[in-house]
Write a protein that holds these residues in place. Structure first.
Motif, PDB file in Angstrom:
ATOM      1  N   TRP A  63     -23.349  41.554  59.956  1.00  0.00           N
ATOM      2  CA  TRP A  63     -23.346  39.809  60.521  1.00  0.00           C
ATOM      3  C   TRP A  63     -23.621  39.110  59.141  1.00  0.00           C
ATOM      4  O   TRP A  63     -24.474  39.332  58.769  1.00  0.00           O
ATOM      5  CB  TRP A  63     -23.595  39.548  61.600  1.00  0.00           C
ATOM      6  CG  TRP A  63     -23.586  38.056  62.320  1.00  0.00           C
ATOM      7  CD1 TRP A  63     -22.901  37.231  62.564  1.00  0.00           C
ATOM      8  CD2 TRP A  63     -24.568  37.280  61.571  1.00  0.00           C
ATOM      9  NE1 TRP A  63     -23.202  36.117  63.289  1.00  0.00           N
ATOM     10  CE2 TRP A  63     -25.068  35.640  62.272  1.00  0.00           C
ATOM     11  CE3 TRP A  63     -26.578  37.012  60.673  1.00  0.00           C
ATOM     12  CZ2 TRP A  63     -25.005  34.668  62.296  1.00  0.00           C
ATOM     13  CZ3 TRP A  63     -27.023  35.922  60.911  1.00  0.00           C
ATOM     14  CH2 TRP A  63     -26.588  34.710  61.118  1.00  0.00           C
TER      15      TRP A  63
ATOM     16  N   GLN B  96     -22.361  46.863  63.521  1.00  0.00           N
ATOM     17  CA  GLN B  96     -22.031  45.843  63.290  1.00  0.00           C
ATOM     18  C   GLN B  96     -23.063  45.047  62.331  1.00  0.00           C
ATOM     19  O   GLN B  96     -24.530  45.616  62.404  1.00  0.00           O
ATOM     20  CB  GLN B  96     -21.497  44.954  64.269  1.00  0.00           C
ATOM     21  CG  GLN B  96     -21.287  43.246  64.098  1.00  0.00           C
ATOM     22  CD  GLN B  96     -19.980  43.705  63.713  1.00  0.00           C
ATOM     23  OE1 GLN B  96     -19.223  43.894  62.515  1.00  0.00           O
ATOM     24  NE2 GLN B  96     -18.537  43.363  64.758  1.00  0.00           N
TER      25      GLN B  96
ATOM     26  N   TRP C 171     -21.646  52.282  67.832  1.00  0.00           N
ATOM     27  CA  TRP C 171     -22.135  51.122  67.255  1.00  0.00           C
ATOM     28  C   TRP C 171     -22.277  50.640  66.800  1.00  0.00           C
ATOM     29  O   TRP C 171     -23.635  50.891  66.627  1.00  0.00           O
ATOM     30  CB  TRP C 171     -21.667  50.046  69.481  1.00  0.00           C
ATOM     31  CG  TRP C 171     -21.895  48.730  68.535  1.00  0.00           C
ATOM     32  CD1 TRP C 171     -20.534  47.743  68.705  1.00  0.00           C
ATOM     33  CD2 TRP C 171     -22.955  48.016  68.436  1.00  0.00           C
ATOM     34  NE1 TRP C 171     -21.163  46.841  68.569  1.00  0.00           N
ATOM     35  CE2 TRP C 171     -22.732  46.331  67.635  1.00  0.00           C
ATOM     36  CE3 TRP C 171     -24.541  48.007  67.479  1.00  0.00           C
ATOM     37  CZ2 TRP C 171     -23.380  45.749  67.055  1.00  0.00           C
ATOM     38  CZ3 TRP C 171     -24.966  46.758  67.496  1.00  0.00           C
ATOM     39  CH2 TRP C 171     -25.028  45.679  67.375  1.00  0.00           C
TER      40      TRP C 171
ATOM     41  N   GLU D 140     -22.446  44.356  71.711  1.00  0.00           N
ATOM     42  CA  GLU D 140     -21.595  43.242  70.637  1.00  0.00           C
ATOM     43  C   GLU D 140     -22.609  41.823  70.645  1.00  0.00           C
ATOM     44  O   GLU D 140     -22.880  41.127  69.746  1.00  0.00           O
ATOM     45  CB  GLU D 140     -20.392  43.221  69.952  1.00  0.00           C
ATOM     46  CG  GLU D 140     -19.996  42.770  68.984  1.00  0.00           C
ATOM     47  CD  GLU D 140     -19.103  43.226  68.306  1.00  0.00           C
ATOM     48  OE1 GLU D 140     -19.146  42.867  66.821  1.00  0.00           O
ATOM     49  OE2 GLU D 140     -19.236  44.570  68.009  1.00  0.00           O
ATOM     50  N   ASP D 141     -21.767  41.313  72.046  1.00  0.00           N
ATOM     51  CA  ASP D 141     -22.058  40.307  72.855  1.00  0.00           C
ATOM     52  C   ASP D 141     -24.251  39.967  72.160  1.00  0.00           C
ATOM     53  O   ASP D 141     -24.074  39.063  71.720  1.00  0.00           O
ATOM     54  CB  ASP D 141     -22.090  39.562  73.936  1.00  0.00           C
ATOM     55  CG  ASP D 141     -20.570  39.958  74.076  1.00  0.00           C
ATOM     56  OD1 ASP D 141     -20.272  40.035  72.898  1.00  0.00           O
ATOM     57  OD2 ASP D 141     -20.014  39.862  75.406  1.00  0.00           O
ATOM     58  N   ARG D 142     -24.829  40.545  72.614  1.00  0.00           N
ATOM     59  CA  ARG D 142     -26.427  41.218  72.916  1.00  0.00           C
ATOM     60  C   ARG D 142     -26.621  40.725  71.265  1.00  0.00           C
ATOM     61  O   ARG D 142     -27.834  40.452  70.761  1.00  0.00           O
ATOM     62  CB  ARG D 142     -27.336  42.119  73.129  1.00  0.00           C
ATOM     63  CG  ARG D 142     -28.382  41.952  72.996  1.00  0.00           C
ATOM     64  CD  ARG D 142     -29.063  40.854  74.171  1.00  0.00           C
ATOM     65  NE  ARG D 142     -28.418  41.034  75.322  1.00  0.00           N
ATOM     66  CZ  ARG D 142     -29.117  41.548  76.681  1.00  0.00           C
ATOM     67  NH1 ARG D 142     -30.318  42.026  76.178  1.00  0.00           N
ATOM     68  NH2 ARG D 142     -28.486  41.922  77.853  1.00  0.00           N
TER      69      ARG D 142
ATOM     70  N   ILE E   6     -16.244  50.756  70.294  1.00  0.00           N
ATOM     71  CA  ILE E   6     -16.879  49.355  70.782  1.00  0.00           C
ATOM     72  C   ILE E   6     -17.209  49.199  71.896  1.00  0.00           C
ATOM     73  O   ILE E   6     -17.231  49.319  73.008  1.00  0.00           O
ATOM     74  CB  ILE E   6     -15.210  48.615  70.706  1.00  0.00           C
ATOM     75  CG1 ILE E   6     -14.107  48.579  69.564  1.00  0.00           C
ATOM     76  CG2 ILE E   6     -15.377  46.987  70.798  1.00  0.00           C
ATOM     77  CD1 ILE E   6     -12.428  48.149  69.677  1.00  0.00           C
ATOM     78  N   ARG E   7     -18.274  48.452  71.565  1.00  0.00           N
ATOM     79  CA  ARG E   7     -18.903  47.978  72.648  1.00  0.00           C
ATOM     80  C   ARG E   7     -19.651  46.641  72.867  1.00  0.00           C
ATOM     81  O   ARG E   7     -20.093  45.721  72.309  1.00  0.00           O
ATOM     82  CB  ARG E   7     -20.283  48.707  72.921  1.00  0.00           C
ATOM     83  CG  ARG E   7     -20.323  50.252  73.074  1.00  0.00           C
ATOM     84  CD  ARG E   7     -20.136  51.107  73.712  1.00  0.00           C
ATOM     85  NE  ARG E   7     -20.659  51.839  74.855  1.00  0.00           N
ATOM     86  CZ  ARG E   7     -19.599  53.178  75.244  1.00  0.00           C
ATOM     87  NH1 ARG E   7     -18.446  52.736  74.762  1.00  0.00           N
ATOM     88  NH2 ARG E   7     -20.082  54.193  75.148  1.00  0.00           N
ATOM     89  N   ASP E   8     -18.832  46.354  73.781  1.00  0.00           N
ATOM     90  CA  ASP E   8     -18.720  44.851  73.760  1.00  0.00           C
ATOM     91  C   ASP E   8     -19.977  44.011  74.230  1.00  0.00           C
ATOM     92  O   ASP E   8     -20.701  42.669  74.075  1.00  0.00           O
ATOM     93  CB  ASP E   8     -17.289  43.984  75.137  1.00  0.00           C
ATOM     94  CG  ASP E   8     -16.118  44.166  74.274  1.00  0.00           C
ATOM     95  OD1 ASP E   8     -16.092  44.443  72.874  1.00  0.00           O
ATOM     96  OD2 ASP E   8     -15.297  44.436  75.423  1.00  0.00           O
ATOM     97  N   ALA E   9     -20.285  44.427  75.164  1.00  0.00           N
ATOM     98  CA  ALA E   9     -21.566  44.238  75.533  1.00  0.00           C
ATOM     99  C   ALA E   9     -23.408  44.159  74.596  1.00  0.00           C
ATOM    100  O   ALA E   9     -23.734  43.026  74.806  1.00  0.00           O
ATOM    101  CB  ALA E   9     -22.299  45.265  77.183  1.00  0.00           C
TER     102      ALA E   9
END
Length: 350
Positions: A109, A107, A105, A77-79, A72-75
């Motif tokens: 959408w 994802q 990572w 993911e947010d970008r 999980i890479r929040d940064a």
């Protein structure tokens, strides 16, 4: 089958007239007594890009050799979410980013909140997959890069001097083969480079004829099955459609650069002659691969991508020479995948 029996059968096939299914653009024509070089020309286009060094390929192989481990890479993911939501024309998107240590990572959408598809369409990446199958067949001895296409398409312009490598590099000079009227060659084989669907179509037909299998089955066997890419599907068409998860596309590109789809000598051969696309001298084409010097773009970072796809198109997979990370992005709707890919790589570089 004994060698003598095989030779007799091969001679009989070559002596026989072309069967009905081998009509244009295929046949069993031969070059005759003319030397292959006689109808070719020395390259006279814009300057070729400086070759990648052996040390660079060694570095790349090391960067893509680690086993992938989902993280999980929040940064990132947010970008990713910021990028797709800020582009009105994007209906759905998927992306994956693998770091040199093996952390990966991914994802997907959708704008309407529905469940994303397991596989997305990757438009424009078929050239890389088809060229990889061709490279494997060359390594296996089924084809040679210097084989003239007159064996399969004797009536095409300059068929006696256009090679399989010309089709891969788009240096054949073939005209639009779909035009109703016969057309002359655009240039002598080897004299220039021009991206053309004619090269892709003829290459696909050469491979399917040599393998005696549809392109979708050929790619499935040689790439998806060989590397256990369980989320990759090839659908018959012209060109063949690539449908896959972003993680599988990243794995494919890492496998290609890591010499796991063909040997290291072939990997280097595919990047050996890099022909510029257009006049800006920032984007270059090899054998089913591309190189882009991002520093030539205004405001872009000093980075070089080894990639597949088209600039400002919906799909891209790229290896960053600066971050040594591999990123894959495809968008459904409108929008530029390379812009989002660059934005995700910026997070890794920060």
């Amino acid at each position: 089958m004994s060698l003598s029996r095989r030779a007799l059968l091969s001679a009989a096939v070559l002596a026989a007239p072309a069967p009905a299914f081998a009509q244009w653009p295929f046949g069993l024509g031969r070059r005759g007594g003319r030397a292959p070089r006689a109808g070719r020309a020395d390259y006279a286009g814009p300057p070729l890009r400086q070759q990648l060094g052996d040390w660079q390929f060694d570095q790349i192989r090391t960067a893509v050799s680690a086993r992938l481990q989902p993280v999980i890479r929040d940064a990132i993911e947010d970008r990713f979410i910021q990028g797709v939501t800020a582009t009105p024309g994007v209906e759905a998107a998927t992306a994956a980013l693998a770091e040199p240590g093996g952390a990966v990572w991914t994802q997907s959408w959708t704008r309407d909140g529905t469940a994303p598809a397991a596989q997305f369409a990757w438009d424009g990446l078929d050239r890389a997959y088809v060229a990889t199958a061709a490279a494997q067949m060359v390594e296996g001895g089924a084809l040679t890069l210097d084989a003239e296409i007159a064996r399969w398409a004797p009536d095409l312009p300059n068929a006696a001097w256009i090679t399989l490598e010309d089709l891969l590099a788009h240096t054949s000079g073939l005209p639009d083969l779909t035009a109703p009227e016969p057309q002359v060659a655009l240039f002598q084989p080897g004299a220039a480079m021009r991206l053309s669907p004619a090269n892709d179509a003829l290459l696909a037909q050469v491979l399917t004829a040599a393998a005696d299998a549809p392109m979708s089955d050929l790619l499935a066997q040689r790439i998806a099955t060989r590397r256990d890419l369980g989320e990759t599907i090839f659908t018959a068409g012209e060109p063949v459609a690539v449908n896959a998860s972003a993680l599988d596309v990243v794995r494919f590109w890492r496998d290609l650069l890591g010499d796991r789809l063909h040997g290291g000598e072939m990997t280097r051969r595919r990047f050996y002659r890099l022909h510029p696309v257009g006049e800006e001298l920032a984007d270059y084409v090899g054998l089913g691969v591309r190189v882009r010097d991002l520093a030539a773009d205004a405001g872009a970072p000093a980075d070089t991508w080894l990639y597949a796809g088209e600039p400002n198109a919906a799909s891209i997979v790229a290896y960053s020479m600066t971050t040594r990370a591999t990123v894959a992005v495809t968008l459904k709707g409108s929008g530029a995948a390379d812009a989002l890919a660059r934005s995700l790589l910026d997070v890794v570089a920060a």
